[in-house]
Design a protein around this motif. Structure first.
Motif, PDB file in Angstrom:
ATOM      1  N   LYS A 103      41.733 -26.090  98.128  1.00 50.96           N
ATOM      2  CA  LYS A 103      43.018 -25.281  97.912  1.00 50.96           C
ATOM      3  C   LYS A 103      43.442 -25.514  96.560  1.00 50.96           C
ATOM      4  O   LYS A 103      43.877 -24.413  95.922  1.00 50.96           O
ATOM      5  CB  LYS A 103      44.112 -25.607  98.729  1.00 50.96           C
ATOM      6  N   HIS A 104      43.285 -26.831  96.312  1.00 46.42           N
ATOM      7  CA  HIS A 104      44.042 -27.146  94.773  1.00 46.42           C
ATOM      8  C   HIS A 104      42.917 -27.950  94.124  1.00 46.42           C
ATOM      9  O   HIS A 104      42.071 -28.356  94.658  1.00 46.42           O
ATOM     10  CB  HIS A 104      45.116 -28.125  94.738  1.00 46.42           C
ATOM     11  N   GLU A 105      43.549 -28.224  93.021  1.00 48.03           N
ATOM     12  CA  GLU A 105      42.819 -29.436  92.107  1.00 48.03           C
ATOM     13  C   GLU A 105      43.675 -30.356  91.662  1.00 48.03           C
ATOM     14  O   GLU A 105      45.046 -29.890  91.188  1.00 48.03           O
ATOM     15  CB  GLU A 105      42.272 -28.854  91.014  1.00 48.03           C
ATOM     16  N   ILE A 106      43.606 -31.808  91.926  1.00 51.62           N
ATOM     17  CA  ILE A 106      44.524 -32.745  91.479  1.00 51.62           C
ATOM     18  C   ILE A 106      44.150 -33.515  90.405  1.00 51.62           C
ATOM     19  O   ILE A 106      42.504 -33.872  90.413  1.00 51.62           O
ATOM     20  CB  ILE A 106      44.789 -33.677  92.719  1.00 51.62           C
ATOM     21  N   MET A 107      44.698 -33.533  89.153  1.00 47.26           N
ATOM     22  CA  MET A 107      44.173 -34.338  88.058  1.00 47.26           C
ATOM     23  C   MET A 107      45.424 -35.419  87.893  1.00 47.26           C
ATOM     24  O   MET A 107      46.231 -35.522  87.715  1.00 47.26           O
ATOM     25  CB  MET A 107      44.485 -33.288  86.943  1.00 47.26           C
ATOM     26  N   VAL A 108      44.485 -36.382  87.589  1.00 49.16           N
ATOM     27  CA  VAL A 108      45.144 -37.878  87.478  1.00 49.16           C
ATOM     28  C   VAL A 108      44.638 -38.463  86.076  1.00 49.16           C
ATOM     29  O   VAL A 108      43.523 -38.671  85.971  1.00 49.16           O
ATOM     30  CB  VAL A 108      44.769 -38.997  88.715  1.00 49.16           C
ATOM     31  N   ALA A 109      45.945 -38.646  85.534  1.00 48.04           N
ATOM     32  CA  ALA A 109      45.566 -39.170  83.994  1.00 48.04           C
ATOM     33  C   ALA A 109      46.086 -40.704  83.985  1.00 48.04           C
ATOM     34  O   ALA A 109      47.317 -40.873  83.914  1.00 48.04           O
ATOM     35  CB  ALA A 109      46.140 -38.527  82.922  1.00 48.04           C
ATOM     36  N   PRO A 110      45.056 -41.770  83.992  1.00 45.98           N
ATOM     37  CA  PRO A 110      45.634 -43.058  84.239  1.00 45.98           C
ATOM     38  C   PRO A 110      45.847 -43.748  82.863  1.00 45.98           C
ATOM     39  O   PRO A 110      45.303 -43.536  81.806  1.00 45.98           O
ATOM     40  CB  PRO A 110      44.423 -43.701  85.065  1.00 45.98           C
ATOM     41  N   ASP A 111      46.734 -44.727  82.909  1.00 51.32           N
ATOM     42  CA  ASP A 111      47.073 -45.446  81.763  1.00 51.32           C
ATOM     43  C   ASP A 111      47.028 -47.172  82.361  1.00 51.32           C
ATOM     44  O   ASP A 111      47.348 -47.136  83.489  1.00 51.32           O
ATOM     45  CB  ASP A 111      48.283 -44.975  81.195  1.00 51.32           C
ATOM     46  N   LYS A 112      47.465 -47.841  81.379  1.00 48.76           N
ATOM     47  CA  LYS A 112      48.201 -49.290  81.843  1.00 48.76           C
ATOM     48  C   LYS A 112      49.106 -49.336  82.345  1.00 48.76           C
ATOM     49  O   LYS A 112      48.970 -49.814  83.458  1.00 48.76           O
ATOM     50  CB  LYS A 112      48.099 -50.054  80.299  1.00 48.76           C
ATOM     51  N   GLU A 113      50.110 -48.537  82.041  1.00 50.75           N
ATOM     52  CA  GLU A 113      51.432 -48.752  82.986  1.00 50.75           C
ATOM     53  C   GLU A 113      51.748 -47.341  83.643  1.00 50.75           C
ATOM     54  O   GLU A 113      52.776 -47.583  84.718  1.00 50.75           O
ATOM     55  CB  GLU A 113      52.750 -48.908  81.952  1.00 50.75           C
ATOM     56  N   TYR A 114      51.270 -46.219  83.432  1.00 44.10           N
ATOM     57  CA  TYR A 114      51.486 -45.182  84.133  1.00 44.10           C
ATOM     58  C   TYR A 114      50.628 -44.216  84.647  1.00 44.10           C
ATOM     59  O   TYR A 114      49.509 -44.404  84.417  1.00 44.10           O
ATOM     60  CB  TYR A 114      52.712 -44.306  83.353  1.00 44.10           C
ATOM     61  N   LEU A 115      50.999 -43.363  85.499  1.00 48.90           N
ATOM     62  CA  LEU A 115      49.904 -42.395  86.170  1.00 48.90           C
ATOM     63  C   LEU A 115      50.668 -41.126  85.841  1.00 48.90           C
ATOM     64  O   LEU A 115      51.928 -40.980  86.316  1.00 48.90           O
ATOM     65  CB  LEU A 115      49.746 -42.816  87.388  1.00 48.90           C
ATOM     66  N   LEU A 116      49.991 -40.117  85.499  1.00 51.16           N
ATOM     67  CA  LEU A 116      50.456 -38.748  85.298  1.00 51.16           C
ATOM     68  C   LEU A 116      49.511 -37.880  86.284  1.00 51.16           C
ATOM     69  O   LEU A 116      48.145 -37.816  86.226  1.00 51.16           O
ATOM     70  CB  LEU A 116      50.378 -38.110  83.777  1.00 51.16           C
ATOM     71  N   ILE A 117      50.102 -37.387  87.194  1.00 54.61           N
ATOM     72  CA  ILE A 117      49.478 -36.586  88.188  1.00 54.61           C
ATOM     73  C   ILE A 117      49.965 -34.965  88.039  1.00 54.61           C
ATOM     74  O   ILE A 117      51.106 -34.600  88.133  1.00 54.61           O
ATOM     75  CB  ILE A 117      50.007 -37.182  89.784  1.00 54.61           C
TER      76      ILE A 117
END
Lengths: 124, 857
Positions: A103-117
């Motif tokens: 149904k979807h695509e989930i994109m996760v951009a990781p970093d040392k302190e945060y995560l963008l989903i």
């Protein structure tokens, strides 16, 4: 103030009110909000959220229960993926994680302190 | 007998000779009551002398001689108590005691009978002197007595050490010489016996060990954890949101995220193109076969009058059962002429089953010809029909449901021969039994005045009140109906009992006198003959007193009914399982206060006799002048068709696409597009008389013509004309109704004017949608909408252009006018000058003016 007076002269009351509101928002809107709004306005994007290193959501466009669920699960998955990559090659690091489902695509951009989903529906 | 403690008793053996001598024979002289005899001492001594050692008394010789008395007591010891069969009592006292004892029991026996009635008197025991019976000797033998005198030692300390503390110590006796004397044991050879033989028994026994341990028993216990996720508070979120690290992070990451998002937008990387290219391979039947195949046809052979079929409906739950309403094929004048004859013939709804093409399974009787009917979606045993005289008729066939439930489709006939062929039975008796009378009819005065042209059950998700406002339907059953009739009204009806505001006693009495036949279910008894509509909407044509005559209605919720086959099945099963049928308990739903539904579209489409399609609202509003409830003015009115609109239907796939058929053409509409129809076909050669959307293919619909042909339109193939045309029968087609029986079989029921119902099978190509057909047809509709909008815009543009052109032409005219004005002046001036000169020359010629020398020069 002079600028406001001009607006009042030319526009109707309704439009002046909205113009004033936008001006106030512009004052407080930070880069963070702008970036998130930009991402959210892409075609097919269902939701965007920013999560800290422990999996606690900071900013989100979805409702609370969904956000908490996504944050907890994806945080663990990202940690696992990161450790997998580093186990294989210690000099390597995880830059981006994309999970494509029916149904979807989930994109996760990781970093040392945060995560963008970001969750997107790629199909038309 | 001293050893036994009774020294006076001497057991004796007396031989028979001795017994004869002393007259103490066992059974003759000794009786049970007197087992003793007193023997004289002298006799015994004499016997002793006579027989000396032989005499039986020899052992007791001494005792006899020493006996003080003269008589000795000899007792017969029957039980051998003392070892021998007789015993002699050696003392006087013993004798006395024995004799007294033996006499004492005799007395109480004699007195027994007399004493019973007397009251027992308590006699305290009187102490008597102890009589020795020899027991003290036994005690003396058993008691322990000291045999020797005890030795006494007295040990004392030296006088000087009195009172001083005592010191005790231990010494080993063997260490001090002569501290003790012992007599050691030594093995004496004289007494050692060597055992040379031993008798030993052996048994083989398994070694068995009994061991026990204690284990800790773990038993399962339910444990639960409750947790809540960690969250930041609003202030923390704000502060974090302002932090620089978050800004930097987002700036860095948003680039890659946007790349990824755009990738997805450009193309779907995971599509399998080959798969999408190929059509589905699993088809049944020939792909090229697009003809509808005849499956079965039903005609009612029993009724003699010429009938036509007015309405067809498949049974929602039972496969292979189809219901048909028949009406007499007469014009209005003929009806009036032969009304007497018509009253005798019953008007019927027939239930046909695939397994029996000759006999209808059920026949529902109605007061007059039915022109439209519908099964109730939430309970297929309730049927509502609209009559030609304006009444609504309700049937409840729950009692006969088992008759029709076990019908199977196909060739196999059911073995339950509940219905025998008509010609075997007497016609009269059988006919009466098979007709099922209606449950309730609506009130004649308050209902419709003319034929009811369309009837629908309202969906069970909502209900409406008198004002037309929409509320939540708590009873979860379909309980409201909408009808439209030729008297230009649309009525909403409720099948639940209404609270009567004004009591009408006289009418009630009249109704009570009508007897209800016993076999009618009483589900709708409260409605019979007194059923009034909830609201009436009159379709008036604006300011004029003329009204529209509606022929069909289409509500927005109807498309759900096509797809709710599974839902109905589930609901049907639920009511079977043990719950009370909600229709038996209709009053229950009235008491609940209802919640109004907001944002509910109360608009609907109606088709009229004149060929107009009206889009109007059923919500009533109060007229400001008269204060009465008035229907709202129609939102839109379109005149598109040339004849009466007989079909208005929503597409089963799209909620807002409506098909209208009337006159000679077909139109497709989208609900919110007010410009006009999306598609309006050109006039067909023959009139269209019925139509229906296909249930499985979104772009296909069937239209029936008046010459018995059926036109199959496929919007993806051709939009200007039907894709196929097939002949079904010789006469006008009055009703078309397709139905999906299973995934592979789809049937279409076509009713014709002569009363025959044809069932045809829809081939695979017409029933199976191609891949993405819904999307394609949707795209087609969107294109049409855009086309319409473009046309509108073009119209506007054209108007603008026209206006501009007009302006230009006017401007041009204006400019030429300006130009010519100046020229005209100049010309006029020149003309005037010429005229002046002419005048001068003429005057000179006439000699009236003297030409001065100046002018000549």
């Amino acid at each position: 103030m002079g600028v406001f007076l001009n607006i009042i002269l030319f526009g109707t009351e309704v439009t002046t009110k909205t113009l004033l509101a936008n001006y106030h928002l512009d004052l407080f809107q930070t880069e963070v909000e702008e970036t998130l709004k930009r991402i959210q306005s892409h075609k097919g994007v269902i939701g965007t959220m920013v999560v800290n290193a422990e999996g606690i959501p900071i900013r989100t466009t979805l409702d609370n229960s969904t956000t908490v669920q996504y944050a907890g699960l994806l945080h663990q998955l990202t940690m696992k993926a990161k450790s997998t990559v580093r186990d294989i090659d210690p000099q390597n690091d995880l830059t981006f994680l994309r999970i494509r489902s029916k149904k979807h695509e989930i994109m996760v951009a990781p970093d040392k302190e945060y995560l963008l989903i970001v969750i997107q529906n790629p199909c038309e | 007998m001293e050893s036994m403690g009774h020294p006076e008793i001497f057991p004796l053996v007396l031989t028979t000779k001795t017994q004869e001598i002393f007259n103490c024979r066992v059974n003759e002289d000794f009786t049970g009551e007197q087992p003793y005899k007193l023997l004289k001492k002298e006799d015994i001594i004499e016997d002793l002398h006579n027989r000396a050692a032989v005499s039986d008394f020899y052992p007791v010789k001494k005792i006899v001689q020493e006996y003080p008395g003269s008589e000795l007591l000899l007792v017969y010891d029957k039980d051998f108590k003392y070892g021998l069969n007789f015993y002699l009592i050696g003392t006087e006292e013993g004798k006395e005691s024995y004799l007294n004892a033996s006499e004492a029991p005799e007395e109480p026996e004699e007195h027994k009978e007399h004493v019973i009635e007397d009251i027992y008197v308590y006699k305290p025991p009187v102490s008597k002197p102890w009589v020795s019976l020899g027991s003290e000797k036994e005690i003396e033998e058993q008691s322990v007595k000291e045999s020797t005198k005890q030795i006494t030692y007295m040990i004392s300390r030296k006088r000087s050490a009195f009172g001083a503390p005592i010191k005790f110590s231990d010494h080993n006796a063997s260490s001090i010489k002569d501290a003790y004397i012992e007599c050691t044991a030594y093995p004496d050879k004289n007494f050692t016996v060597k055992q040379l033989e031993k008798d030993v028994g052996m048994q083989v026994v398994p070694k068995v060990n009994d061991i026990s341990t204690q284990t800790k028993w773990t038993y399962p216990k339910n444990a639960s954890t409750q947790y809540y996720p960690r969250e930041f508070s609003e202030e923390e979120k704000e502060t974090l949101g302002q932090s620089k690290s978050l800004t930097d992070f987002l700036n860095n990451m948003s680039v890659s995220v946007e790349i990824a998002l755009q990738q997805n937008e450009i193309m779907n990387a995971f599509i399998d193109d080959w798969k999408c290219l190929a059509e589905e391979e699993g088809t049944f039947g020939d792909k090229t076969d697009t003809h509808l195949k005849e499956y079965q046809s039903f005609t009612d052979l029993h009724n003699l009058t010429e009938k036509t079929i007015t309405c067809v409906s498949w049974h929602p739950t039972i496969n292979g059962l189809i219901a048909v309403s028949v009406a007499v094929r007469l014009t209005f004048e003929d009806r009036v002429h032969s009304s007497g004859k018509l009253l005798l013939q019953p008007s019927l709804i027939l239930f046909w089953s695939f397994s029996d093409p000759i006999h209808p399974q059920l026949m529902l009787e109605s007061p007059d010809d039915i022109f439209c009917f519908e099964f109730c979606p939430s309970d297929p045993n309730i049927i509502a029909g609209g009559c030609i005289n304006g009444q609504i008729v309700l049937w409840d066939i729950t009692a006969h449901a088992d008759r029709i439930e076990n019908i199977k489709t196909g060739v196999s006939r059911s073995k339950k021969a509940t219905l025998k062929p008509m010609f075997l039975l007497e016609p009269e008796s059988n006919k009466e039994a098979m007709y099922i009378r209606h449950c309730a009819v609506s009130s004649i005065e308050n209902g419709h005045k003319k034929v009811i042209t369309d009837i629908h059950w309202l969906s069970d998700t909502f209900e409406i009140n008198r004002m037309g406002s929409v509320f939540e339907n708590r009873s979860e059953i379909c309980c409201q109906l909408v009808t439209c009739s030729a008297d230009c009204t649309i009525c909403f009806w409720d099948i639940r009992p209404q609270k009567i505001l004004t009591p009408q006693p006289t009418e009630k009495k009249k109704e009570e006198s009508i007897e209800i036949p016993y076999d009618i279910p009483s589900t709708f008894l409260h409605l019979d003959l007194s059923w009034k509509p909830l609201t009436k909407i009159r379709l008036s044509k604006g300011e004029t007193s003329l009204e529209h005559c509606p022929t069909k209605i289409s509500l927005s919720e109807e498309h759900l009914l096509y797809k709710s086959q599974e839902k109905v099945l589930v609901q049907g099963k639920a009511t079977k399982v043990g719950e009370i049928n909600p229709y038996q308990n209709l009053e229950a739903g009235l008491a609940n206060p209802l919640k109004p539904i907001e944002d509910f579209s109360t608009k609907f489409f109606t088709g009229t006799e004149e060929g107009e399609v009206i889009y109007t609202d059923w919500k009533m509003e109060r007229d400001p002048d008269t204060g009465r409830l008035m229907a709202k003015k129609p939102v839109n009115l379109y005149t598109v068709h040339d004849g009466a609109v007989h079909t208005i239907q929503r597409s089963p796939f799209y909620k807002d696409i409506i098909l209208t058929i009337g006159g000679w053409n077909v139109a497709i509409w989208k609900e919110d597009v007010v410009i006009g129809p999306l598609l309006q076909s050109c006039c067909a050669p023959k009139r269209y008389t019925s139509g229906h959307w296909s249930l499985t293919r979104p772009g296909v619909f069937y239209v029936g013509r008046e010459d018995g042909y059926i036109d199959i339109w496929d919007l993806l193939e051709k939009t200007h004309e039907p894709a196929q045309s097939q002949n079904i029968c010789v006469t006008m087609i009055t009703y078309i109704k397709p139905w999906t029986l299973s995934a592979r079989q789809q049937f279409i029921a076509i009713a014709d004017y002569y009363g025959t119902l044809h069932i045809l099978e829809i081939p695979w190509t017409l029933s199976h949608p191609s891949t993405n057909e819904i999307a394609s047809v949707n795209y087609y509709f969107e294109r049409e909408v855009k086309h319409l909008e473009y046309v509108e815009q073009r119209k506007k543009i054209r108007e603008q252009e026209k206006q501009e052109m007009d302006l230009e032409t006017e401007k041009k005219k204006a400019k030429t006018y300006h130009k010519s004005k100046e020229q005209l002046e100049a010309e006029l001036k020149m003309d005037y000058d010429n005229y002046l000169e002419l005048e001068k020359t003429i005057l000179i010629n006439l000699g009236l003016i003297k030409v001065s020398e100046k002018d000549i020069l």
